[in-house]
Design a protein around this motif. Structure first.
Motif, mmCIF file in Angstrom:
data_model
loop_
_atom_site.group_PDB
_atom_site.id
_atom_site.type_symbol
_atom_site.label_atom_id
_atom_site.label_comp_id
_atom_site.label_asym_id
_atom_site.label_seq_id
_atom_site.Cartn_x
_atom_site.Cartn_y
_atom_site.Cartn_z
ATOM 1 N N UNK A 1 54.730 15.815 19.361
ATOM 2 C CA UNK A 1 54.337 16.231 18.009
ATOM 3 C C UNK A 1 54.062 15.032 17.100
ATOM 4 N N UNK A 2 54.892 13.999 17.170
ATOM 5 C CA UNK A 2 54.692 12.822 16.312
ATOM 6 C C UNK A 2 53.385 12.123 16.661
ATOM 7 N N UNK A 3 53.069 12.024 17.938
ATOM 8 C CA UNK A 3 51.820 11.396 18.351
ATOM 9 C C UNK A 3 50.617 12.218 17.893
ATOM 10 N N UNK A 4 50.731 13.541 17.982
ATOM 11 C CA UNK A 4 49.646 14.420 17.548
ATOM 12 C C UNK A 4 49.418 14.298 16.049
ATOM 13 N N UNK A 5 50.492 14.246 15.274
ATOM 14 C CA UNK A 5 50.353 14.087 13.817
ATOM 15 C C UNK A 5 49.756 12.734 13.461
ATOM 16 N N UNK A 6 50.172 11.693 14.163
ATOM 17 C CA UNK A 6 49.628 10.351 13.905
ATOM 18 C C UNK A 6 48.139 10.321 14.231
ATOM 19 N N UNK A 7 47.756 10.954 15.324
ATOM 20 C CA UNK A 7 46.351 11.029 15.704
ATOM 21 C C UNK A 7 45.559 11.800 14.646
ATOM 22 N N UNK A 8 46.093 12.932 14.207
ATOM 23 C CA UNK A 8 45.423 13.728 13.178
ATOM 24 C C UNK A 8 45.258 12.929 11.894
ATOM 25 N N UNK A 9 46.292 12.214 11.484
ATOM 26 C CA UNK A 9 46.219 11.409 10.259
ATOM 27 C C UNK A 9 45.169 10.321 10.397
ATOM 28 N N UNK A 10 45.104 9.705 11.560
ATOM 29 C CA UNK A 10 44.140 8.638 11.803
ATOM 30 C C UNK A 10 42.715 9.168 11.730
ATOM 31 N N UNK A 11 42.464 10.298 12.386
ATOM 32 C CA UNK A 11 41.127 10.885 12.369
ATOM 33 C C UNK A 11 40.760 11.345 10.964
ATOM 34 N N UNK A 12 41.718 11.983 10.284
ATOM 35 C CA UNK A 12 41.444 12.482 8.931
ATOM 36 C C UNK A 12 41.194 11.358 7.934
ATOM 37 N N UNK A 13 41.725 10.187 8.192
ATOM 38 C CA UNK A 13 41.520 9.055 7.278
ATOM 39 C C UNK A 13 40.032 8.744 7.111
ATOM 40 N N UNK A 14 39.251 8.988 8.142
ATOM 41 C CA UNK A 14 37.817 8.758 8.056
ATOM 42 C C UNK A 14 37.036 9.930 7.501
ATOM 43 N N UNK A 15 37.651 11.087 7.440
ATOM 44 C CA UNK A 15 36.964 12.300 6.983
ATOM 45 C C UNK A 15 37.409 12.686 5.576
ATOM 46 N N UNK A 16 38.709 12.668 5.358
ATOM 47 C CA UNK A 16 39.309 13.043 4.065
ATOM 48 C C UNK A 16 40.409 12.031 3.755
ATOM 49 N N UNK A 17 40.025 10.849 3.271
ATOM 50 C CA UNK A 17 41.001 9.767 3.075
ATOM 51 C C UNK A 17 42.182 10.130 2.179
ATOM 52 N N UNK A 18 41.998 11.106 1.316
ATOM 53 C CA UNK A 18 43.071 11.509 0.406
ATOM 54 C C UNK A 18 44.055 12.488 1.044
ATOM 55 N N UNK A 19 43.792 12.876 2.292
ATOM 56 C CA UNK A 19 44.623 13.867 2.985
ATOM 57 C C UNK A 19 46.050 13.367 3.162
ATOM 58 N N UNK A 20 47.003 14.229 2.820
ATOM 59 C CA UNK A 20 48.421 13.921 2.975
ATOM 60 C C UNK A 20 49.031 14.980 3.883
ATOM 61 N N UNK A 21 49.137 14.660 5.176
ATOM 62 C CA UNK A 21 49.656 15.635 6.131
ATOM 63 C C UNK A 21 51.104 16.006 5.861
ATOM 64 N N UNK A 22 51.847 15.115 5.219
ATOM 65 C CA UNK A 22 53.250 15.402 4.923
ATOM 66 C C UNK A 22 53.378 16.571 3.939
#
Length: 87
Positions: free
Chosen positions: A3-24
C-alpha cells in the motif's frame, strides 16, 4: 507492491498531472477524480503513468478499478502478484 509503495507511486504520477494534489487528505475509498478535480484526460494520463512507472500493463477496461486509493492499491498488489508468478 504494498500500500505504501502504491501511494508513493500515485503521488509521484499525480505530481505531474495535479501538482496541488494532497493524497493525505483523500479517503481510501474516495473517488480520486472528484477529490482531485481530474477530468477524463487527466485520469487517463494518471492510469498511463501508473502503468508506465510500475511496469504493469493496465487494460482500459480495468481503469475504473483505479478510481480510489484502496482500489489502486488492491489492483497493483494483485497485478504484482501475477507478474511474480512463474509458470
Amino acid at each position: 507492491m504494498n500500500a505504501a509503495q502504491a501511494r508513493a507511486l500515485a503521488a509521484d504520477v499525480l505530481a505531474g498531472i495535479a501538482p496541488e494534489a494532497d493524497l493525505a487528505a483523500i479517503g481510501a475509498d474516495e473517488d480520486l477524480r472528484g477529490a482531485l478535480d481530474l477530468d477524463s484526460m487527466d485520469f487517463l494520463n494518471f492510469v498511463i503513468g501508473i502503468s508506465e512507472r510500475s511496469g504493469i500493463a493496465i487494460p482500459e477496461a480495468d481503469a475504473p478499478r483505479l478510481c480510489s486509493l484502496r482500489g489502486l492499491e488492491a489492483y497493483l498488489r494483485e497485478a504484482s502478484g501475477r507478474a511474480g508468478q512463474t509458470g
